[in-house]
Design an enzyme around this catalytic site. Structure first.
Site, PDB file in Angstrom:
ATOM      1  CG  ASN A 267      -6.776  -1.187  -0.085  1.00  0.00           C
ATOM      2  OD1 ASN A 267      -5.934  -0.921  -0.929  1.00  0.00           O
ATOM      3  ND2 ASN A 267      -6.485  -1.374   1.187  1.00  0.00           N
TER       4      ASN A 267
ATOM      5  CB  CYS B  96      -0.929   0.015   1.204  1.00  0.00           C
ATOM      6  SG  CYS B  96      -1.972  -1.431   1.209  1.00  0.00           S
TER       7      CYS B  96
ATOM      8  CG  HIS C 228      -3.408   3.266   0.889  1.00  0.00           C
ATOM      9  ND1 HIS C 228      -3.769   2.745  -0.329  1.00  0.00           N
ATOM     10  CD2 HIS C 228      -3.529   2.264   1.800  1.00  0.00           C
ATOM     11  CE1 HIS C 228      -4.087   1.473  -0.154  1.00  0.00           C
ATOM     12  NE2 HIS C 228      -3.958   1.155   1.122  1.00  0.00           N
TER      13      HIS C 228
END
Ligand code: ACO
Length: 335
Positions: A292, A115, A262
């Site tokens: 995500n 991430c 993020h």
């Protein structure tokens, strides 16, 4: 003394929309649970035969970013490709992009920081430009999560969160002071590597071993996430690393025009927003539409924010990420 700036942005997501209701048909989950816990309404998944892969989506995003930067492929000096879901175990996606875009024999560097991958990649691009070594660096974050998720009730705690897509940024040399990427800040804490991980297949968990040692029901080649532990660490690290960037540049939270976190979980973004007392116009979220997308999430959100006119020249843009490793980072940008 050179500075570096983002001169072009692009993104691509597969056409195939998978809603929470679609997931509830294949596993024991429901729209209310997913929205309440994560904010996600739908995500995109690659469909077999649609021509998408981690590297081809990266190429699509990269072409848009390059065109917007007004550059040809011949003018790119380096490719940096961030993903946790490469097409192949090796080589990584960077060389595939180089080949698919008919580029010269420029270097291609792969980043494996999940991430935080895009922030790590941006930081590397920034350093190569500031030292004078390169003029234009193509930074790509791309993920094909749907190809490797456990889409049964057993995997629901992880699989409902993740989506596919790609984003790209061209980082270009500039000679203007106090404009562009002002600073980047990177961290890691390997003690928690297993809390958000995919252990096999790997050299520690090779396929024949996995099959021999694990009953059918418990094969560790799907991602594992200790959700609450990740959540608790994420909110602390996001705040720390944003503060670190602000302090280094003698800036305050009030100076932030746009925070692009993020897109891990809408609840994490909202928590960070509250901590920095930012209003809704100062934080960009699109996890509701895409889930995500790990290394792709920041460049997809940054591209969308820019396309929607939410980022203007002179704005202070803050990027921040946290994820598997654990790794985390931030970038402070004067647009
Ligand atoms: N649908 C319905 N029920 C579910 C689902 C699902 N998809 N997933 C889990 N449940 C159930 C569990 O089985 C559990 O049931 P039980 O109480 O009967 O045992 C119950 O829901 C609660 O499960 P928890 O895991 O405790 O739920 P929690 O409130 O912690 O939410 C979540 C889970 C959303 C994953 C949360 O912990 C979280 O967001 N953590 C952060 C994770 C994250 O952001 N990861 C991404 C960052 S890192 C990266 O981007 C790589």
């Amino acid at each position: 003394m050179y500075t570096s700036k983002i001169s072009g942005l692009g993104s691509y997501v597969p056409e195939n929309v998978v809603t929470n209701d679609d997931l509830s048909k294949i596993m024991d989950t429901n729209d209310a649970w997913i929205q309440e816990r994560t904010g996600i309404k739908e995500r995109r998944h690659i469909k077999k035969g649609d021509g998408n892969s981690t590297s081809t989506m990266g190429v699509k995003a990269a072409k848009i970013a390059l065109e917007r930067a007004g550059l040809t492929t011949d003018e790119v000096d380096l490719i940096i490709f961030a993903t946790l879901s490469p097409d192949m175990y090796f080589p990584g996606g960077g060389v595939r992009v180089q080949h698919m875009m008919n580029m010269n024999t420029i270097p291609a560097l792969d980043i494996r920081n999940q991430c935080s991958g895009f922030i790590y990649a941006l930081s590397v691009a920034d350093q190569f430009i500031k030292t004078g070594m390169y003029k234009n660096v193509l930074v790509i974050g791309s993920e094909n999560h749907s190809g490797g998720l456990d889409m049964t009730t057993r995997g629901r705690g992880v699989s409902v969160i993740f989506g596919d897509g790609a984003g790209a940024a061209v980082v270009t040399r500039s000679e203007k002071e106090n404009v562009g990427i002002l600073s980047t800040h990177l961290h890691s804490e390997g003690a928690h590597a297993k809390e958000l991980s995919l252990e096999g297949p790997s050299t520690e968990h090779w396929v024949p071993e996995i099959i021999a040692e694990n009953p059918q029901e418990d094969i560790p080649y799907y991602p594992y996430m200790n959700g609450q532990f990740v959540f608790k660490n994420a909110v602390v690290r996001f705040s720390e690393v944003i503060n670190e960037g602000l302090q280094q540049n003698k800036l305050q939270a009030e100076d932030i025009d746009m925070l692009i976190p993020h897109q891990a979980n809408l609840r994490i973004s909202q928590f960070v927003q509250k901590q920095f007392k930012l209003n809704d116009d100062q934080v960009y979220n699109n996890i509701q539409k895409y889930g995500n997308t790990t290394a792709a999430s920041i460049p997809i959100a940054l591209t969308e924010a820019w396309e929607n006119g939410k980022i203007k020249e002179g704005d202070l843009v803050v990027l921040a990420a946290f994820g598997s490793g654990f790794t985390w980072g931030s970038a402070i940008i004067r647009w």
